[in-house]
Design an enzyme around this catalytic site. Structure first.
Site, PDB file in Angstrom:
ATOM      1  N   TYR A 135      51.483  -3.853 -31.368  1.00  0.00           N
ATOM      2  CA  TYR A 135      51.440  -2.421 -31.048  1.00  0.00           C
ATOM      3  C   TYR A 135      52.734  -1.712 -31.430  1.00  0.00           C
ATOM      4  CZ  TYR A 135      47.117  -1.667 -28.398  1.00  0.00           C
ATOM      5  OH  TYR A 135      45.828  -1.484 -28.026  1.00  0.00           O
ATOM      6  N   LYS A 189      46.338 -17.295 -29.362  1.00  0.00           N
ATOM      7  CA  LYS A 189      45.660 -17.741 -30.587  1.00  0.00           C
ATOM      8  C   LYS A 189      46.612 -18.701 -31.287  1.00  0.00           C
ATOM      9  CE  LYS A 189      42.279 -17.538 -33.618  1.00  0.00           C
ATOM     10  NZ  LYS A 189      40.918 -18.088 -33.352  1.00  0.00           N
ATOM     11  N   ASP A 221      39.352 -16.081 -28.846  1.00  0.00           N
ATOM     12  CA  ASP A 221      37.926 -15.985 -29.203  1.00  0.00           C
ATOM     13  C   ASP A 221      37.067 -16.682 -28.153  1.00  0.00           C
ATOM     14  OD1 ASP A 221      39.092 -18.373 -30.053  1.00  0.00           O
ATOM     15  OD2 ASP A 221      37.939 -18.504 -31.914  1.00  0.00           O
ATOM     16  N   ASP A 245      44.189  -5.565 -24.650  1.00  0.00           N
ATOM     17  CA  ASP A 245      43.454  -4.313 -24.862  1.00  0.00           C
ATOM     18  C   ASP A 245      41.967  -4.609 -24.999  1.00  0.00           C
ATOM     19  OD1 ASP A 245      43.007  -1.553 -25.508  1.00  0.00           O
ATOM     20  OD2 ASP A 245      42.855  -2.145 -27.615  1.00  0.00           O
ATOM     21  N   ASP A 249      38.677  -4.257 -21.867  1.00  0.00           N
ATOM     22  CA  ASP A 249      37.441  -3.459 -22.002  1.00  0.00           C
ATOM     23  C   ASP A 249      36.223  -4.343 -21.752  1.00  0.00           C
ATOM     24  OD1 ASP A 249      38.795  -1.120 -22.674  1.00  0.00           O
ATOM     25  OD2 ASP A 249      37.472  -0.670 -24.376  1.00  0.00           O
TER      26      ASP A 249
HETATM   27  C1  IPM Z   1      44.190   1.338 -23.407  1.00  0.00           C
HETATM   28  C2  IPM Z   1      43.871   2.217 -24.588  1.00  0.00           C
HETATM   29  C3  IPM Z   1      45.145   2.464 -25.375  1.00  0.00           C
HETATM   30  C4  IPM Z   1      45.636   1.131 -25.871  1.00  0.00           C
HETATM   31  C5  IPM Z   1      44.999   3.464 -26.542  1.00  0.00           C
HETATM   32  C6  IPM Z   1      44.429   4.787 -26.077  1.00  0.00           C
HETATM   33  C7  IPM Z   1      46.294   3.668 -27.268  1.00  0.00           C
HETATM   34  O1  IPM Z   1      42.872   1.652 -25.369  1.00  0.00           O
HETATM   35  O2  IPM Z   1      44.992   1.756 -22.553  1.00  0.00           O
HETATM   36  O3  IPM Z   1      43.634   0.250 -23.327  1.00  0.00           O
HETATM   37  O4  IPM Z   1      45.208   0.650 -26.922  1.00  0.00           O
HETATM   38  O5  IPM Z   1      46.495   0.545 -25.190  1.00  0.00           O
HETATM   39 MG    MG Z   2      42.042  -0.101 -24.547  1.00  0.00          MG
END
Ligand code: IPM
Ligand code: MG
Length: 354
Positions: A135, A189, A221, A245, A249
């Site tokens: 990042y 990984k 993975d 990240d 999700d």
């Molecule tokens: C998160 C989001 C951010 C990230 C984006 C919006 C930059 O996806 O907080 O998970 O990738 O960290």
């Molecule tokens: Mg995110």
């Protein structure tokens, strides 16, 4: 208790308004100051993280953020994109420890796309490193380069971690596991990436200080697969910025709606930025439809981690459980027979439960 409030873009202002009402109802004597971050800041000042916001955020004890971003800013140069504001505030304040709990409320078991028996009782904490990795790694960019005798566009990023960055996030994760079921899974990984071989080595070294916590390792993975195959095998997961990240999700969706999940991003002294895990949802912005519970639960995390007020934190969490048990549902978690409400009415219900 100085709190910097950053409503941000899209549904941000609506959900933050409800969270602020909940915070004020507790009468803890907080001082709130609002500032601009993200697309709204670009529109007003040309920058996603303006100087005035930077000053307020630096002085505050904690920051409450809605969400940033939206399609109208996606074509701007990269340094003016709303997401840049979020990355800058994380990095500038040294908010390296991102805690993302994924908890399934029993009332929402049907909202998950997974079978209820797979997710019932789910309670995972993802600890994501937030200020390093690919990042932020340099060099990075898109350039013209001569490759195979032809001028081509060439994109590149750099993944790196130093051992102190790895050790401090591992320590946060081990400490968190100690307060839970004492199981920590480190995700890397290492079969391909040297950076994450170092990650695994440092994880194993750090484990020596936490003999009471059981450390395991998974390749990313496999971890992505295990999260949908048998998510209840996990207690705490610790991983780097990019993998975290993605996996957070995925874990969020196990619980039925990302609209329910709060997060904390902490520095070394527990100063923190608190935000829902979901984004700015431009498609429903301004319609009063968004689920404010993740932001309200982020306030609970703020009270717990930055202000060490466990009783106020659990008070909010109990109120949220109560409104779910009473059947109140925003569109994202709607169910047959539920009491369908919008953002404001959900806030009202939480206030009534409080
Ligand atoms: C998160 C989001 C951010 C990230 C984006 C919006 C930059 O996806 O907080 O998970 O990738 O960290
Ligand atoms: Mg995110």
């Amino acid at each position: 208790m100085n709190i910097c409030v950053l409503p941000g873009d899209g549904i941000g202002p609506e959900i933050v308004a409800e969270a602020v009402r909940v915070l004020q109802a507790l009468e803890l004597g907080c001082e709130l100051e609002t500032a601009l971050l993200g697309g709204c800041a670009v529109d007003a000042t040309g920058e996603p993280y303006p100087e005035a916001t930077r000053r307020l955020a630096e002085q505050a004890d904690a920051i409450l953020l809605g969400a940033v971003g939206g399609p109208q800013w996606d074509r701007l140069p990269r340094h003016q994109r709303p997401e840049r504001g979020l990355l800058a505030i994380r990095q500038q304040l040294g908010l390296f420890a991102n805690l993302r709990p994924a908890v399934l409320y029993p009332e929402l078991a049907d909202a998950s796309t997974l079978k209820p028996e797979v997710v019932a009782g789910l309670d995972i904490l993802i600890v994501r490193e937030l200020t390093g990795d690919i990042y932020f790694g340099q060099p990075r960019g898109i350039e013209s380069r001569e490759i195979n005798g032809r001028l081509q566009r060439y994109g590149f990023n750099t993944m790196h971690y130093d051992e102190s960055e790895i050790r401090r996030i591992l320590q946060v994760a081990f400490e968190a596991a100690r307060k839970r079921r004492r199981k920590l899974c480190s995700v890397d990984k290492m079969n391909v990436l040297e950076t994450t071989q170092l990650w695994r080595d440092v994880a194993n070294e750090t484990a020596a200080d936490y003999p009471d916590v059981e450390l395991s390792h998974q390749l990313v993975d496999n971890a992505a697969m295990q999260l949908v195959r048998n998510p209840k095998q996990f207690d705490v997961i610790v991983t780097g910025n990019l993998f975290g990240d993605i996996l957070s999700d995925e874990a969020a969706m196990l619980t039925g709606s990302i609209g329910m999940l709060p997060s904390a991003s902490l520095d070394e002294h527990n100063k923190g930025l608190y935000e829902p895990c979901h984004g700015s949802a431009p498609d429903i912005a301004g319609k009063g439809l968004a689920n404010p519970l993740a932001t309200i639960l982020s306030v609970a995390m703020m009270l717990r981690y930055t202000f060490a007020n466990e009783s106020a934190a659990s008070h909010i969490e109990s109120a949220v459980k109560k409104v779910l048990a009473q059947g109140y549902r925003t569109a994202d978690i709607d169910q047959p027979g539920a009491q369908r409400v919008g953002t404001r009415a959900m806030g009202d219900a939480v206030l009534a439960a409080l």
